[in-house]
Write a protein that holds these residues in place. Structure first.
Motif, PDB file in Angstrom:
ATOM      1  N   ALA A 138     -67.750  56.161 -44.608  1.00  0.00           N
ATOM      2  CA  ALA A 138     -68.640  57.220 -44.117  1.00  0.00           C
ATOM      3  C   ALA A 138     -69.992  57.202 -44.835  1.00  0.00           C
ATOM      4  O   ALA A 138     -71.045  57.305 -44.215  1.00  0.00           O
ATOM      5  N   LEU A 197     -75.799  53.655 -45.128  1.00  0.00           N
ATOM      6  CA  LEU A 197     -77.255  53.745 -45.012  1.00  0.00           C
ATOM      7  C   LEU A 197     -77.639  55.023 -44.272  1.00  0.00           C
ATOM      8  O   LEU A 197     -78.709  55.581 -44.481  1.00  0.00           O
ATOM      9  N   GLY A 198     -76.723  55.487 -43.402  1.00  0.00           N
ATOM     10  CA  GLY A 198     -76.967  56.709 -42.635  1.00  0.00           C
ATOM     11  C   GLY A 198     -77.215  57.918 -43.525  1.00  0.00           C
ATOM     12  O   GLY A 198     -77.996  58.802 -43.175  1.00  0.00           O
ATOM     13  N   TYR A 256     -75.419  45.593 -38.719  1.00  0.00           N
ATOM     14  CA  TYR A 256     -75.373  46.370 -39.969  1.00  0.00           C
ATOM     15  C   TYR A 256     -75.393  45.443 -41.192  1.00  0.00           C
ATOM     16  O   TYR A 256     -76.076  45.716 -42.170  1.00  0.00           O
ATOM     17  N   PHE A 268     -72.204  59.380 -36.550  1.00  0.00           N
ATOM     18  CA  PHE A 268     -72.563  58.160 -37.266  1.00  0.00           C
ATOM     19  C   PHE A 268     -72.217  58.272 -38.746  1.00  0.00           C
ATOM     20  O   PHE A 268     -71.615  57.385 -39.333  1.00  0.00           O
ATOM     21  N   SER A 274     -68.512  58.146 -39.617  1.00  0.00           N
ATOM     22  CA  SER A 274     -67.820  56.963 -39.073  1.00  0.00           C
ATOM     23  C   SER A 274     -66.703  57.351 -38.108  1.00  0.00           C
ATOM     24  O   SER A 274     -65.713  56.634 -37.994  1.00  0.00           O
ATOM     25  N   ILE A 288     -65.202  55.629 -33.491  1.00  0.00           N
ATOM     26  CA  ILE A 288     -65.471  54.194 -33.361  1.00  0.00           C
ATOM     27  C   ILE A 288     -64.219  53.355 -33.604  1.00  0.00           C
ATOM     28  O   ILE A 288     -64.135  52.220 -33.166  1.00  0.00           O
ATOM     29  N   LEU A 322     -65.965  48.183 -40.905  1.00  0.00           N
ATOM     30  CA  LEU A 322     -66.248  47.770 -39.527  1.00  0.00           C
ATOM     31  C   LEU A 322     -65.518  46.475 -39.182  1.00  0.00           C
ATOM     32  O   LEU A 322     -65.250  46.182 -38.021  1.00  0.00           O
TER      33      LEU A 322
HETATM   34  N1  PFF Z   1     -71.118  55.933 -41.633  1.00  0.00           N
HETATM   35  C1  PFF Z   1     -72.007  54.836 -41.863  1.00  0.00           C
HETATM   36  C2  PFF Z   1     -73.333  55.343 -42.356  1.00  0.00           C
HETATM   37  O1  PFF Z   1     -73.526  56.560 -42.485  1.00  0.00           O
HETATM   38  O2  PFF Z   1     -74.200  54.515 -42.614  1.00  0.00           O
HETATM   39  C3  PFF Z   1     -72.209  53.976 -40.652  1.00  0.00           C
HETATM   40  C4  PFF Z   1     -70.946  53.581 -39.967  1.00  0.00           C
HETATM   41  C5  PFF Z   1     -70.003  52.841 -40.643  1.00  0.00           C
HETATM   42  C6  PFF Z   1     -70.708  54.007 -38.691  1.00  0.00           C
HETATM   43  C7  PFF Z   1     -68.808  52.525 -40.052  1.00  0.00           C
HETATM   44  C8  PFF Z   1     -69.529  53.694 -38.067  1.00  0.00           C
HETATM   45  C9  PFF Z   1     -68.596  52.971 -38.755  1.00  0.00           C
HETATM   46  F1  PFF Z   1     -67.480  52.658 -38.181  1.00  0.00           F
END
Ligand code: PFF
Length: 526
Positions: free
Chosen positions: A29, A32-33, A116, A256, A259, A262, A362
């Motif tokens: 989770a 980079l987000g 990513y 996002f 996570s 997905i 991922l």
């Molecule tokens: N949660 C990760 C972030 O905040 O950068 C991005 C991400 C990772 C999204 C894994 C979805 C995922 F399955």
């Protein structure tokens, strides 16, 4: 005897400890987000007021989906399935098509992985350029911008005349990811997260304290101070809440950042044991992410940018996009401080750790799919995965400037999350049924989830998701299909990306078909 043999063969990997699985989910989770996407979105969409739709989305979408995925994942793991096609099938045995909806839970993570890891590799490259002192020699916005564009291969300039450096750092990043998953759940992912997560928090806290103690660096500009920096980030502009876009942005950010929607948490949770808690663990992982996002993510880049660039420029900076904030604005700010190289290194190391703990998550669904549904050994599955995804990563690397990454991010990182989240919620609340679902969540649980969530999960979460999808279809469907906002020179690339995605989805759906025919002892292709 034969059965024992089958059982022994089917022994799946598992987590070493409860803390380990929480760290791994939090690691997925926190990415980079949290440090780039969240501050940019919050500052651009009403500051403190953004927190209202954000919290509403967290309570009505994020936390319910976290619980749903932990529960469905553990449930599917009990049947030897670690990915959505098998998990969905275990819940709705009579429906022959539901497993094809589950394809999204393998497809989506691979699509995100394919760009990513490239972005993650920039953070490794920039960690190197911080320590080597190179970034410190770039003193203005222009130089920093050119350096980034040259590095990415978007243009040739005095800093870089090809993409060699970026490619080298990408290859290293890719291989590190592969090495981690090669060592499995307990021996690879859990070990990585047990080291990377505490280190990430240390870097985050150091940077946050540095920003908070900046005070008023330029006495001739007394208003450019930390209090006003936080004010810019958090003062609420409630008028923004009247715009539907702000609500959609908040919901998108929740998906996002956590996570969810997905498939990766389904897969991680499938390695739990039947009696392991999911209620408290899921909530703990989500809370850890929120701590990193709102407290650390919200206290570093935007307040710091305000102090150094002032109220007039901050608006443009906040809207300049996630990458510009992280790779141009932040190193420029850190360059003005004593020990610039070390702080810049801490910043890019923080991003790299955040990135790698997300990218390995991922990769895992595809590995689990090959292992569980085709009985391929983990090592072989990792080799197949490495070869296929290395190829799939190339378009993001070479056609970044042609809009390919944005296109992959839109489908993999936005649209499919909402659709998949809706499918999961319906399966959980309606097909499994809320009474059985409630019992399943509470099996081995260390907390009682408030009863109101029975109502929320059954009615509110799916309605909210249908509303988001409906709004999207209504407002954006045609322009997206017609590529109205894509510059005409990029259209062939975007179209090729779309066709590639459709083709890849069909291949995965076909693999699901083959896997099930094998299990049923039928001819593979008919
Ligand atoms: N949660 C990760 C972030 O905040 O950068 C991005 C991400 C990772 C999204 C894994 C979805 C995922 F399955």
């Amino acid at each position: 005897m034969y059965n024992v043999f089958i059982m022994a063969q089917k022994q799946r990997d598992s987590w070493g400890s409860r803390l380990g699985v929480i760290m791994a989910v939090a690691g997925s989770a926190i990415g980079l987000g949290n440090f780039l996407r969240f501050p940019a979105k919050a500052a651009a969409n009403g500051g403190g007021a953004f927190m209202i739709p954000y919290l509403v989305a967290l309570i009505l979408l994020g936390i319910p989906l976290m619980w749903i995925e932990w529960t469905l994942g553990r449930f599917g793991g009990g049947f030897g399935h670690g990915t959505a096609p098998g998990i969905f099938h275990s819940i709705w045995k009579k429906n022959r098509f539901i497993r094809y909806f589950g394809v999204i839970g393998i497809f989506g993570p691979i699509v995100i992985f394919s760009y990513y890891t490239f972005i993650e590799s920039w953070t490794l490259g920039y960690s190197f350029f911080s320590i080597s002192g190179k970034l410190h020699t770039l003193s203005d916005q222009n130089a920093m911008q050119n350096f980034l564009r040259g590095y990415q291969g978007v243009e040739h300039n005095i800093f870089f005349n090809d993409i060699k450096w970026a490619y080298a750092f990408f290859t290293v990043t890719f291989l590190v990811n592969i090495a981690v998953i090669y060592h499995g759940i307990k021996g690879g992912i859990e070990k990585l997260c047990n080291i990377a997560m505490p280190l990430l928090f240390v870097c985050g806290v150091i940077l946050m304290l540095r920003v908070i103690t900046l005070g008023t660096p330029d006495p001739s500009k007394p208003d450019w101070n930390i209090a006003n920096g936080f004010g810019y980030m958090w003062n609420a502009d409630f008028s923004k809440l009247l715009s539907a876009k702000v609500w959609l942005e908040a919901a998108g950010q929740i998906f996002f950042t956590l996570s969810v929607g997905i498939g990766v948490i389904l897969t991680y949770a499938s390695y739990l044991k039947k009696g392991d808690d999911v209620a408290l663990s899921g909530l703990t992982a989500a809370s850890t992410n929120e701590l990193a996002e709102v407290i650390l993510g919200g206290s570093i880049i935007i307040p710091a940018a305000f102090i150094f660039f002032g109220p007039a420029q901050i608006e443009t900076i906040a809207k300049s996009g996630t990458f510009n904030l992280g790779f141009i604005t932040m190193p420029l700010i850190l360059n003005k401080l004593p020990w610039a190289e070390l702080f810049a290194f801490a910043w890019f190391l923080l991003l790299f750790l955040a990135g790698i703990t997300s990218s390995v998550s991922l990769a895992q669904p595809a590995i689990a799919f090959l292992e569980d549904e085709f009985d391929i050994s983990r090592r072989r599955a990792v080799v197949i995965f490495a070869i296929v995804t290395f190829i799939l990563c190339q378009p993001a690397i070479f056609f970044l400037k042609n809009g390919v990454v944005d296109e992959l991010d839109f489908w993999g990182g936005t649209f499919f999350l909402v659709l998949f989240g809706l499918i999961e919620t319906i399966l959980f609340g309606w097909v499994l049924g809320m009474n059985s679902a409630w019992e399943e969540i509470h099996h081995g649980a260390d907390m009682n989830i408030p009863k109101i969530y029975k109502f929320i999960i059954k009615y509110v979460t799916p309605t909210f998701l249908i509303f988001i999808l409906g709004m999207w279809l209504f407002q954006e469907w045609l322009p997206v299909i017609l590529m109205s906002s894509v510059p005409s020179s990029d259209k062939p690339y975007v179209l090729a990306t779309r066709l590639g995605l459709i083709g890849f989805f069909i291949i995965l759906a076909f693999l699901v078909k083959v896997a099930w025919r094998r299990k049923e002892g039928k001819n593979w292709f008919l």
